[in-house]
Design an enzyme around this catalytic site. Structure first.
Site, short mmCIF file in Angstrom:
data_model
loop_
_atom_site.label_atom_id
_atom_site.label_comp_id
_atom_site.label_asym_id
_atom_site.label_seq_id
_atom_site.Cartn_x
_atom_site.Cartn_y
_atom_site.Cartn_z
N CYS A 65 -55.28 60.64 12.69
CA CYS A 65 -55.54 61.54 11.58
C CYS A 65 -55.80 62.94 12.13
O CYS A 65 -56.80 63.16 12.83
CB CYS A 65 -56.73 61.08 10.74
SG CYS A 65 -57.07 62.16 9.33
N GLN A 187 -64.87 73.53 -1.32
CA GLN A 187 -63.52 73.74 -0.81
C GLN A 187 -63.32 72.86 0.41
O GLN A 187 -64.18 72.79 1.30
CB GLN A 187 -63.31 75.21 -0.45
CG GLN A 187 -63.34 76.16 -1.62
CD GLN A 187 -62.10 76.07 -2.50
OE1 GLN A 187 -61.12 75.40 -2.14
NE2 GLN A 187 -62.13 76.72 -3.65
N GLU A 237 -71.48 74.21 -14.27
CA GLU A 237 -70.83 73.10 -13.59
C GLU A 237 -71.12 71.81 -14.35
O GLU A 237 -72.23 71.61 -14.84
CB GLU A 237 -71.33 72.99 -12.14
CG GLU A 237 -70.97 71.72 -11.41
CD GLU A 237 -69.48 71.50 -11.27
OE1 GLU A 237 -69.03 70.36 -11.50
OE2 GLU A 237 -68.76 72.46 -10.95
N CYS A 312 -56.09 76.22 -7.08
CA CYS A 312 -55.30 75.47 -6.12
C CYS A 312 -53.96 75.07 -6.72
O CYS A 312 -53.18 74.36 -6.09
CB CYS A 312 -56.06 74.23 -5.64
SG CYS A 312 -56.46 73.07 -6.97
#
Length: 355
Positions: A65, A187, A237, A312
């Site tokens: 990975c 992020q 949020e 994004c």
């Protein structure tokens, strides 16, 4: 071109590269799956890794990975061997039965702290052996077990059991320290996020905001990173644990002019507009789907002079910008490559009222 086309831009757009092309992610969600057809008794019947491209029901056993960290393969191997020793059955998405579902891993790239969460179906869990297996091969600061009762294939948990450590990790951005809980948004590219936050700071410095509204604020990363440029910051949020993190982060970073509330953006915005709350600048960082349809008219009704839109998904952002176009002009847009080796990119746009 992937950034320009959705926004209808014909000229060049400045795209900033990721500070690091490898081992840049601070969060990974690995999946368990059983081997089909079943192998002979005694052979390995378990897979642990990532979903194959465009296959929701096929997991690729991962032995390398280059996204998370050099230590990740050892963790995957150790957990794989632990699951076999304990005779634990992976969840089968077709039959909707089984026990092991996901392995959530989060890393503080700037602090070195690590979190591991094993997400399972309800049932007895060998917690002691799991902690030993993880800490023997991976420098985990905290280890948890998450219980997922839904049939949905997500690495979420209705209940968390703390097995080791404090239950959260810390990360640092632009000299500030942020607590990150298992399901708080941050992020995924820490050093890229630092650049992104710095870019937002440079834009806001020119705008000289007074009252800033930070929508989809997560743990307060953006709002707290720019709070010194504003008189007041209000963050909104949905996830309760993220709001708790944001309030904690404001306290430990000694940011007295920031407050945070748990609410759906599309539900809180109309109320703010109706009450005539004075907001001159808004930062929105919505999920990939973009703004909820009812949030757009409420955002226009609020009438902030500037909107900084972080996304994004440039396609979803382009649609939202079109719906805002009767009140706002697109002043500039830049890209930040937070996802090296993929066709995804983070876009940042600055909007200003026409009138």
């Amino acid at each position: 071109s992937r950034l320009m086309a959705p926004l209808g831009l014909s000229g060049g757009v400045l795209v900033h590269p990721s500070p690091e092309p490898w081992y840049y992610r601070n969060k990974m969600e690995y999946s368990f799956q059983d081997v089909y057809p079943a192998p002979p008794p005694g052979e390995d019947a378990l897979l642990l890794g990532l979903k194959r491209r465009n296959r929701w029901d096929k997991v690729m056993n991962l032995e390398e990975c280059f996204l998370l960290s050099p230590e990740a393969p050892a963790l995957l191997k150790g957990v794989h061997e632990w699951a076999r020793r304990e005779n634990l059955v992976p969840y089968n998405l077709h039959r909707q039965e089984g026990f092991l579902r996901h392995l959530l891993v989060r890393e503080g790239k700037n602090t070195g702290e690590r979190m591991v969460v094993c997400v399972t179906s309800p049932g007895p869990f060998p917690a002691e052996s799991f902690v030993k297996a993880v800490t023997a091969c991976y420098p985990a600061s905290t280890v948890l077990r998450g219980i997922h009762t839904s049939k949905s294939d997500t690495a979420s948990s209705e209940k968390l059991e703390l097995l080791h450590g404090p239950g959260h990790i810390y990360e640092e951005f632009l000299g500030k320290r942020f607590r990150i809980s298992p399901y708080s948004f941050a992020q995924t590219n820490s050093r890229g996020a630092e650049f992104l936050y710095g870019l937002l700071r440079s834009w806001l410095t020119e705008l000289e905001p007074k009252n800033l509204l930070d929508l989809f604020c997560g743990g307060g990363g953006i709002g707290l990173s720019v709070a010194d440029l504003c008189a007041q910051v209000m963050g909104v949020e949905l996830v309760d644990s993220a709001v708790e993190d944001a309030r904690h982060n404001a306290e430990i970073n000694k940011v007295p002019n920031a407050q945070f509330m748990a609410a759906k953006v599309e539900e809180i915005l109309p109320g703010l507009a109706a009450q005539g709350v004075e907001v001159d600048t808004v930062i929105v960082d919505p999920p990939r789907s973009g703004l909820h349809p009812s949030a757009v008219p409420a955002l226009k009704e609020l009438g902030a002079k500037h909107i900084l839109y972080v996304s994004c998904n440039p396609k979803a952002m382009a649609e939202d910008l079109r719906r805002l176009a009767d009140l706002y002009d697109l002043r500039k847009v830049e890209g930040v490559d937070l996802f090296p080796h993929t066709d995804h990119i983070e876009a940042v746009a600055l909007l200003r009222t026409i009138y």
